[in-house]
Design a protein around this motif. Sequence first.
Motif, PDB file in Angstrom:
ATOM      1  N   SER A 188       0.810  -1.164  -0.094  1.00 54.66           N
ATOM      2  CA  SER A 188       0.094  -0.057  -0.107  1.00 54.66           C
ATOM      3  C   SER A 188       0.967   1.392  -0.015  1.00 54.66           C
ATOM      4  O   SER A 188       0.257   2.212   0.774  1.00 54.66           O
ATOM      5  CB  SER A 188      -1.050   0.010   1.096  1.00 54.66           C
ATOM      6  N   SER A 189       2.137   1.145  -0.519  1.00 54.57           N
ATOM      7  CA  SER A 189       2.872   2.254  -0.558  1.00 54.57           C
ATOM      8  C   SER A 189       2.427   3.676  -1.307  1.00 54.57           C
ATOM      9  O   SER A 189       2.892   4.727  -0.904  1.00 54.57           O
ATOM     10  CB  SER A 189       4.450   1.859  -1.218  1.00 54.57           C
ATOM     11  N   ALA A 190       1.476   3.518  -2.244  1.00 57.50           N
ATOM     12  CA  ALA A 190       1.090   4.575  -2.708  1.00 57.50           C
ATOM     13  C   ALA A 190       0.137   5.597  -1.824  1.00 57.50           C
ATOM     14  O   ALA A 190      -0.489   6.660  -2.085  1.00 57.50           O
ATOM     15  CB  ALA A 190       0.347   4.459  -3.980  1.00 57.50           C
ATOM     16  N   ALA A 191      -0.619   4.809  -0.626  1.00 58.09           N
ATOM     17  CA  ALA A 191      -1.562   5.435   0.160  1.00 58.09           C
ATOM     18  C   ALA A 191      -0.849   6.205   1.313  1.00 58.09           C
ATOM     19  O   ALA A 191       0.328   5.937   1.749  1.00 58.09           O
ATOM     20  CB  ALA A 191      -2.649   4.247   0.656  1.00 58.09           C
ATOM     21  N   PRO A 192      -1.721   7.118   1.677  1.00 58.09           N
ATOM     22  CA  PRO A 192      -1.144   8.009   2.844  1.00 58.09           C
ATOM     23  C   PRO A 192      -1.267   7.138   4.006  1.00 58.09           C
ATOM     24  O   PRO A 192      -2.294   6.539   4.394  1.00 58.09           O
ATOM     25  CB  PRO A 192      -1.959   9.179   2.907  1.00 58.09           C
TER      26      PRO A 192
END
Length: 193
Positions: free
Chosen positions: A101-105
Motif C-alpha cells: 500500500s506504498s501509494a496510500a497515505p
Amino acid sequence: MHAMQYEITLPADYDMGIIRQRVATRGHLLDDFPGLGLKAYLMRERGADSPVNSYAPFYLWATAEGMNSFLWGPGFQGVVDDFGRPRVRHWTGLAHREGPSSAAPPTAATVRRTAVPDGVEPARFVADAVAVAVAEEAAPGVVASALGIDPSRWELVRLTLWAGPAPADGGDRYEVLHLSAPGRAGLRSGRHW
C-alpha cells in the motif's frame, strides 16, 4: 539509513488537540528537509488503545548530516523550547521496504522494540529478524517498514506504517498525523549490509 525517535509523554488530562494543531501548522516545515528520508508525526491518545498521551515522531534519515542538521538546528530546538529536552533514541538502519500500500497515505503506525537475547549470535538474530520483517511487510495495508538496531543496548526496533488501522499485535500503536517524506524514494530498499 538512521532511525530516530523521541517520545514526549504528556499528562493524562492534556488536550491532544494542541498536538494536532502543532503538526497541522508546523508539519510541512520538514517536507523538503535535506537528508530526511521520512518523518512520521506519531501520536498516542490515552484511552484510545494507549495507556498514555504522547507525541512520538519517528524519523528515517538518509544521511547522518541531515539528522545532525535537525538535532542541532531550529527544528529540534522548537521541541526543546515547548516540551523540554527529550531523550532521543537512535538505531543504525538494517532494512527498509515499501509495502503493497506504498501509494496510500499512512494513517497508523506500529513501533515494536525487541531485545536481542544474551547468548545468541547477533548476526544470525539480525538476519532472522530481517527475514521475518520481509515476510510481514507483504501484509495488506503496509505502506512502508524499517528495521534498525542499537548495539549499545542490543535493541531492535521496527517501524511499520499502515494505510488503515494497525493490528493489535504489532507493538505500540500510533496515529499518523502527517508524513514528511522528502527522501523516501531514495531510501535503499532491502537489507543494509
